[in-house]
Design an enzyme around this catalytic site. Structure first.
Site, PDB file in Angstrom:
ATOM      1  N   CYS A 127       0.839  -1.197   0.000  1.00 11.92           N
ATOM      2  CA  CYS A 127       0.000   0.000   0.000  1.00 11.92           C
ATOM      3  C   CYS A 127       0.879   1.254   0.000  1.00 11.92           C
ATOM      4  O   CYS A 127       1.687   1.472   0.914  1.00 11.92           O
ATOM      5  CB  CYS A 127      -0.908  -0.032   1.223  1.00 11.92           C
ATOM      6  SG  CYS A 127      -1.829   1.486   1.455  1.00 11.92           S
ATOM      7  N   ASP A 139      -1.040  16.127  -2.330  1.00  9.45           N
ATOM      8  CA  ASP A 139      -1.280  15.174  -3.413  1.00  9.45           C
ATOM      9  C   ASP A 139      -0.203  15.363  -4.481  1.00  9.45           C
ATOM     10  O   ASP A 139       0.177  16.489  -4.815  1.00  9.45           O
ATOM     11  CB  ASP A 139      -2.664  15.413  -4.026  1.00  9.45           C
ATOM     12  CG  ASP A 139      -3.123  14.247  -4.892  1.00  9.45           C
ATOM     13  OD1 ASP A 139      -4.078  13.553  -4.494  1.00  9.45           O
ATOM     14  OD2 ASP A 139      -2.523  14.032  -5.971  1.00  9.45           O
ATOM     15  N   HIS A 158      -4.269   1.117   8.467  1.00  8.04           N
ATOM     16  CA  HIS A 158      -4.823   0.820   7.145  1.00  8.04           C
ATOM     17  C   HIS A 158      -6.271   0.355   7.216  1.00  8.04           C
ATOM     18  O   HIS A 158      -6.605  -0.572   7.939  1.00  8.04           O
ATOM     19  CB  HIS A 158      -3.988  -0.256   6.451  1.00  8.04           C
ATOM     20  CG  HIS A 158      -4.509  -0.576   5.074  1.00  8.04           C
ATOM     21  ND1 HIS A 158      -3.954  -0.039   3.924  1.00  8.04           N
ATOM     22  CD2 HIS A 158      -5.556  -1.335   4.661  1.00  8.04           C
ATOM     23  CE1 HIS A 158      -4.632  -0.479   2.878  1.00  8.04           C
ATOM     24  NE2 HIS A 158      -5.603  -1.267   3.293  1.00  8.04           N
ATOM     25  N   ASN A 214     -13.427   9.520  -2.178  1.00  7.27           N
ATOM     26  CA  ASN A 214     -13.828   8.600  -3.235  1.00  7.27           C
ATOM     27  C   ASN A 214     -13.877   7.180  -2.656  1.00  7.27           C
ATOM     28  O   ASN A 214     -12.952   6.769  -1.955  1.00  7.27           O
ATOM     29  CB  ASN A 214     -12.829   8.646  -4.393  1.00  7.27           C
ATOM     30  CG  ASN A 214     -12.802  10.005  -5.064  1.00  7.27           C
ATOM     31  OD1 ASN A 214     -13.831  10.663  -5.192  1.00  7.27           O
ATOM     32  ND2 ASN A 214     -11.623  10.451  -5.481  1.00  7.27           N
ATOM     33  N   GLY A 248     -14.707   6.177  -8.013  1.00  6.70           N
ATOM     34  CA  GLY A 248     -13.461   6.751  -8.528  1.00  6.70           C
ATOM     35  C   GLY A 248     -12.254   6.536  -7.640  1.00  6.70           C
ATOM     36  O   GLY A 248     -11.221   7.185  -7.825  1.00  6.70           O
ATOM     37  N   HIS A 276      -8.697   7.700   2.354  1.00  6.38           N
ATOM     38  CA  HIS A 276      -8.103   9.035   2.382  1.00  6.38           C
ATOM     39  C   HIS A 276      -9.152  10.080   2.053  1.00  6.38           C
ATOM     40  O   HIS A 276     -10.098   9.839   1.324  1.00  6.38           O
ATOM     41  CB  HIS A 276      -6.933   9.142   1.392  1.00  6.38           C
ATOM     42  CG  HIS A 276      -7.295   8.760   0.001  1.00  6.38           C
ATOM     43  ND1 HIS A 276      -7.384   7.452  -0.396  1.00  6.38           N
ATOM     44  CD2 HIS A 276      -7.598   9.504  -1.092  1.00  6.38           C
ATOM     45  CE1 HIS A 276      -7.727   7.405  -1.677  1.00  6.38           C
ATOM     46  NE2 HIS A 276      -7.870   8.645  -2.109  1.00  6.38           N
TER      47      HIS A 276
END
Ligand code: 5GP
Ligand code: ZN
Length: 118
Positions: free
Chosen positions: A7, A33, A49, A89, A95, A102
Site C-alpha cells: 500500500c 497530493d 490501514h 472517493n 473513482g 483518504h
C-alpha cells in the site's frame, strides 16, 4: 500477503516513500497530493490501514471524526482563506484509485473545481 504490504499510503505513513507532509499525529498523516487538482490539494490518511470508507465500522469512528475535524485547520494552514472542498472517493464507481482510506482537501483562489473532481 497483507493488503498494507503493497500500500502506497502505508509506505508514506511509515516514511518508506517520500511525501510533502504537512501534519502528523498518532492517528493520521496529511500530505500534498502528487498530482494536485487545485492550488491546494491535500490528502489526509489514517495511520491504521483500512481499504475504504465502505470498510469502516464503529472502530474507525473516532479516527474518522478526528480527521474531519482537523481539516479546517489544515486547509487554513495551506492557504485556503475562503473555503475548501472535502472529497472521499469510495470503490470503483466512486473513482477510488488508492485503496487506503483518504480524504481529499481541495481549495485555493478561484480554482475551477467543477469537472475536475479528483
Ligand atoms: P483516489 O482517486 O484514490 O481518491 O485518490 C488517490 C490520490 O492519490 C490521487 O489524487 C493521486 O494523485 C494521489 N497519489 C497517488 N500516488 C501518490 C503518491 O505516491 N504520493 C502522493 N502524495 N499522492 C499520490
Ligand atoms: Zn495502507
Amino acid at each position: 500477503m497483507n493488503a498494507r504490504d503493497n500500500c502506497i499510503f502505508c509506505k508514506i505513513v511509515a516514511g518508506q516513500l517520500p511525501s510533502r507532509k504537512v501534519y502528523e499525529d498518532d492517528d493520521m498523516v496529511a500530505f500534498h497530493d502528487i498530482h494536485p487538482k487545485a492550488p491546494v490539494h491535500l490528502l489526509v490518511v489514517p495511520k491504521s490501514h483500512v481499504d475504504s470508507l465502505a470498510d469502516c465500522g464503529a472502530g474507525e469512528g473516532e479516527v474518522l471524526a478526528r480527521m474531519l475535524l482537523k481539516v479546517p485547520e489544515l486547509a487554513r494552514a495551506a492557504g485556503c482563506t475562503n473555503g475548501f472542498r472535502t472529497v472521499i472517493n469510495t470503490g470503483p464507481e466512486g473513482g477510488q484509485v488508492i485503496y487506503h482510506l483518504h480524504l481529499h482537501v481541495l481549495g485555493g483562489p478561484r480554482h475551477e473545481w467543477k469537472g475536475t473532481l479528483p
